[in-house]
Design a protein around this motif. Sequence first.
Motif, mmCIF file in Angstrom:
data_model
loop_
_atom_site.group_PDB
_atom_site.id
_atom_site.type_symbol
_atom_site.label_atom_id
_atom_site.label_comp_id
_atom_site.label_asym_id
_atom_site.label_seq_id
_atom_site.Cartn_x
_atom_site.Cartn_y
_atom_site.Cartn_z
ATOM 1 N N LYS A 101 90.149 -58.918 -8.228
ATOM 2 C CA LYS A 101 89.812 -60.061 -7.390
ATOM 3 C C LYS A 101 90.527 -59.923 -6.049
ATOM 4 O O LYS A 101 91.736 -59.708 -6.009
ATOM 5 N N PHE A 110 90.574 -57.188 -14.496
ATOM 6 C CA PHE A 110 89.544 -57.564 -13.533
ATOM 7 C C PHE A 110 90.142 -57.432 -12.140
ATOM 8 O O PHE A 110 91.364 -57.424 -11.962
ATOM 9 N N ILE A 137 92.776 -62.531 -20.283
ATOM 10 C CA ILE A 137 92.162 -61.456 -19.504
ATOM 11 C C ILE A 137 90.777 -61.075 -20.016
ATOM 12 O O ILE A 137 89.886 -60.691 -19.249
ATOM 13 N N LYS A 189 86.482 -64.839 -15.255
ATOM 14 C CA LYS A 189 87.752 -64.319 -14.777
ATOM 15 C C LYS A 189 88.324 -65.231 -13.694
ATOM 16 O O LYS A 189 87.633 -65.575 -12.727
ATOM 17 N N TRP A 229 96.350 -66.477 -19.229
ATOM 18 C CA TRP A 229 95.561 -65.549 -18.436
ATOM 19 C C TRP A 229 94.237 -65.193 -19.108
ATOM 20 O O TRP A 229 93.222 -65.036 -18.420
#
Length: 344
Positions: free
Chosen positions: A251, A249, A126, A131, A124
């Motif tokens: 999305k 983040f 992060i 991102k 991932w």
Amino acid sequence: MKNQWLYDRFTRPFAPKKEISAIGDNTEKKIEKTFFAMGTMMSFTAYGGWASEALQASEAVIAKLDSLLSRKKPDSEITQLSLSAGGWIKVQQDTDAVLREALRYAQKTNGAFDPAIGALVDLWAINKREKSIPDLNKIRCALASCDYRNIETDGAGRYRIHNGVGIDLGGIGKGYAADRIDTLCREQGVSSALFSLGTSSIAALGAKPNGSPWKVGLKAADSKRPQCFGVIRLRNQFLSTSGDDQQCFVKDGRRYHHIFDKGTGYPSDKGLRSVTVIADSGAMSEAYSTALHVMGLNAALEFQKCEGGFEAVFVTSDQRVVCTPGAQAIFEFRGEALGYQYKK
């Protein structure tokens, strides 16, 4: 690594300072020290005649732990163990101690806290600039190694790993460091101190010199200014917070953060924004704050009721604040103006 900013309500927010010493009686002398370690800024305040020496020794201990436990350092023991292809590796006493603690809490939480989650953390990524959401097949592949039972020990300081495990102690390392420096400072005669190990972990040694408890504010989620929804009063306790509003983040309207649920391979999504755990052990407070976030509110409350030994403050996604019974006695709600709701 967790990011929930905490601060003593009787002082300014923690910020880099030079070490200073107040003039006066040795029992009242105040020492403040700030330094960078374990990927974050740490701020210590201690009182007493030997406070300066104790804080210098504490900084050295933390630097040593950082060199042993960081998976970002290629020569750390954790990195070397993760790269060891199944052979037995003898580790130093501190590495052994924190791994034992990590495996114990992983077992108690049935893997909700898991030190073998490195592959998922790496996938991932992060904190990277670009991102993105990993491919589902890659998530499934990473999950194949994310099981604390793939870390084997002989009980005598030797470890070996199976199935390509990536060890990540980001959810317990600073808590263990808090335990170590608390013990060290007590042995050197410090009776009053507050340690901030980054933005998520606090250790309170004793009370303030005037006998009043240390007051630590809990930051309101998504707040750009230093606003808190409540205050915890601490005496001889450790506190750790796991929250989803810093390393994250958004999305398509969904928040993706750094607290991972092995049941899905995605960031935890059980209706909690943050979990604060108060305990008599730094390692416990940090490991359990992660685990309870993954469990979700109802399962976390049931776990606390059955397991005991700690208290917790939860913030739900709809801004409700929920405290365990013991936490209610040391929690002061200040979040009404911020839209939070609290009912004992």
